[in-house]
Design a protein around this motif. Structure first.
Motif, PDB file in Angstrom:
ATOM      1  N   ARG A 131      -5.445   3.949  -4.268  1.00 26.27           N
ATOM      2  CA  ARG A 131      -6.026   2.611  -4.354  1.00 26.27           C
ATOM      3  C   ARG A 131      -6.614   2.212  -3.008  1.00 26.27           C
ATOM      4  O   ARG A 131      -6.194   2.714  -1.963  1.00 26.27           O
ATOM      5  CB  ARG A 131      -4.968   1.590  -4.763  1.00 26.27           C
ATOM      6  N   VAL A 132      -7.563   1.285  -3.058  1.00 24.67           N
ATOM      7  CA  VAL A 132      -8.119   0.732  -1.828  1.00 24.67           C
ATOM      8  C   VAL A 132      -6.971   0.150  -1.007  1.00 24.67           C
ATOM      9  O   VAL A 132      -6.116  -0.559  -1.536  1.00 24.67           O
ATOM     10  CB  VAL A 132      -9.175  -0.349  -2.141  1.00 24.67           C
ATOM     11  N   SER A 139      -9.762   0.315  -7.367  1.00 26.05           N
ATOM     12  CA  SER A 139      -9.567  -0.963  -6.691  1.00 26.05           C
ATOM     13  C   SER A 139      -8.074  -1.215  -6.596  1.00 26.05           C
ATOM     14  O   SER A 139      -7.281  -0.602  -7.309  1.00 26.05           O
ATOM     15  CB  SER A 139     -10.260  -2.089  -7.454  1.00 26.05           C
ATOM     16  N   SER A 140      -7.655  -2.114  -5.747  1.00 31.04           N
ATOM     17  CA  SER A 140      -6.232  -2.310  -5.484  1.00 31.04           C
ATOM     18  C   SER A 140      -5.444  -2.737  -6.703  1.00 31.04           C
ATOM     19  O   SER A 140      -4.247  -2.543  -6.756  1.00 31.04           O
ATOM     20  CB  SER A 140      -6.035  -3.331  -4.362  1.00 31.04           C
ATOM     21  N   GLN A 178       0.839  -1.188   0.000  1.00 32.46           N
ATOM     22  CA  GLN A 178       0.000   0.000   0.000  1.00 32.46           C
ATOM     23  C   GLN A 178       0.877   1.241   0.000  1.00 32.46           C
ATOM     24  O   GLN A 178       2.060   1.176   0.278  1.00 32.46           O
ATOM     25  CB  GLN A 178      -0.938  -0.012   1.195  1.00 32.46           C
ATOM     26  N   LEU A 225      -8.159   4.346   2.934  1.00 36.95           N
ATOM     27  CA  LEU A 225      -9.117   4.346   1.832  1.00 36.95           C
ATOM     28  C   LEU A 225      -9.652   2.931   1.694  1.00 36.95           C
ATOM     29  O   LEU A 225      -8.970   2.041   1.196  1.00 36.95           O
ATOM     30  CB  LEU A 225      -8.438   4.825   0.545  1.00 36.95           C
ATOM     31  N   ASP A 226     -10.879   2.714   2.172  1.00 35.70           N
ATOM     32  CA  ASP A 226     -11.403   1.360   2.262  1.00 35.70           C
ATOM     33  C   ASP A 226     -12.370   0.966   1.161  1.00 35.70           C
ATOM     34  O   ASP A 226     -12.760  -0.193   1.065  1.00 35.70           O
ATOM     35  CB  ASP A 226     -12.060   1.144   3.630  1.00 35.70           C
ATOM     36  N   THR A 227     -12.763   1.918   0.305  1.00 34.31           N
ATOM     37  CA  THR A 227     -13.673   1.597  -0.798  1.00 34.31           C
ATOM     38  C   THR A 227     -13.229   2.325  -2.056  1.00 34.31           C
ATOM     39  O   THR A 227     -12.634   3.406  -1.988  1.00 34.31           O
ATOM     40  CB  THR A 227     -15.129   2.023  -0.484  1.00 34.31           C
ATOM     41  N   ALA A 228     -13.559   1.743  -3.203  1.00 37.14           N
ATOM     42  CA  ALA A 228     -13.272   2.401  -4.478  1.00 37.14           C
ATOM     43  C   ALA A 228     -14.336   3.480  -4.720  1.00 37.14           C
ATOM     44  O   ALA A 228     -15.429   3.419  -4.170  1.00 37.14           O
ATOM     45  CB  ALA A 228     -13.282   1.380  -5.607  1.00 37.14           C
ATOM     46  N   VAL A 246     -10.607   6.886  -5.798  1.00 33.08           N
ATOM     47  CA  VAL A 246      -9.922   5.687  -5.337  1.00 33.08           C
ATOM     48  C   VAL A 246     -10.280   4.531  -6.259  1.00 33.08           C
ATOM     49  O   VAL A 246     -11.457   4.276  -6.526  1.00 33.08           O
ATOM     50  CB  VAL A 246     -10.336   5.352  -3.883  1.00 33.08           C
TER      51      VAL A 246
END
Length: 204
Positions: free
Chosen positions: A56-57, A130-131, A25, A102-105, A128
């Motif tokens: 990114r998430v 997705s990862s 991350q 950042l926990d959501t896209a 944001v």
């Protein structure tokens, strides 16, 4: 039997390498050295800071501010544009510095609710992804809000060292700035895992 064992070990090493890649991350210090303050050039300061960055998430935003002088509140777009806290997502974070994971896209909007700080440019919008995806980081704020410098605002950076919080991990270096995570560790681990797999194949 030896070849089967070798293949199993190689598979386990490959999976371990992929898991390490997936959990990497980035720590983003909002505003860099400026920190989370009323910027002298209005909302453009944070828009420019976010431009070109990829969020990114799983990434962490570090908001450097002094407790009781600023706060951080995540809001919906309408509240971001209007600089109000009517559509808050969660509660305002009043103790600084703070880390936000950042926990959501999707689009994330943050404001300072102190006085006219948001109206004077203390607001941040990021997109944001997705990862595994890539996406530009900035989502410019609504330019219809007038930007009027506040005579009571501090023009000095309020840089504080990031603290560990439940919202996510932080990497710090002397001087209070967060250090970007090193990709060399991931590359080295992948290299060592690859060499181990080759050595097992040769010697078994």
């Amino acid at each position: 039997m030896d070849k089967m064992l070798c293949m199993m070990v190689f598979g386990a090493l490959a999976v371990a390498s992929m898991i390490q890649e997936a959990t990497a991350q980035t720590v983003h210090v909002v505003g860099d050295n400026m920190g989370w303050i009323i910027p002298s050039n209005g909302a453009a300061a944070y828009t420019n800071w976010a431009a070109g960055k990829t969020f990114r998430v799983g990434d962490t935003l570090v908001f450097n501010f002094m407790t009781d002088r600023h706060d951080v509140l995540r809001v919906e777009k309408t509240s971001f544009n209007g600089c109000n806290s009517q559509n808050a997502i969660g509660s305002a974070i009043t103790t600084g510095p703070t880390n936000v994971t950042l926990d959501t896209a999707g689009d994330h909007y943050y404001i300072c609710t102190f006085g006219t700080h948001c109206l004077n440019g203390q607001k941040l919008a990021v997109t944001v992804s997705s990862s595994t995806g890539t996406s530009p980081g900035a989502n410019p704020p609504n330019a219809s809000n007038p930007i009027v410098p506040s005579p009571s605002s501090s023009r000095q950076p309020e840089a504080c060292a990031p603290t560990q919080s439940a919202a996510g991990p932080s990497n710090s270096v002397p001087g209070g700035r967060a250090a970007p995570p090193s990709s060399s560790t991931t590359v080295l681990a992948s290299f060592v895992l690859g060499l181990s797999a080759i050595a097992l194949t040769i010697f078994l």
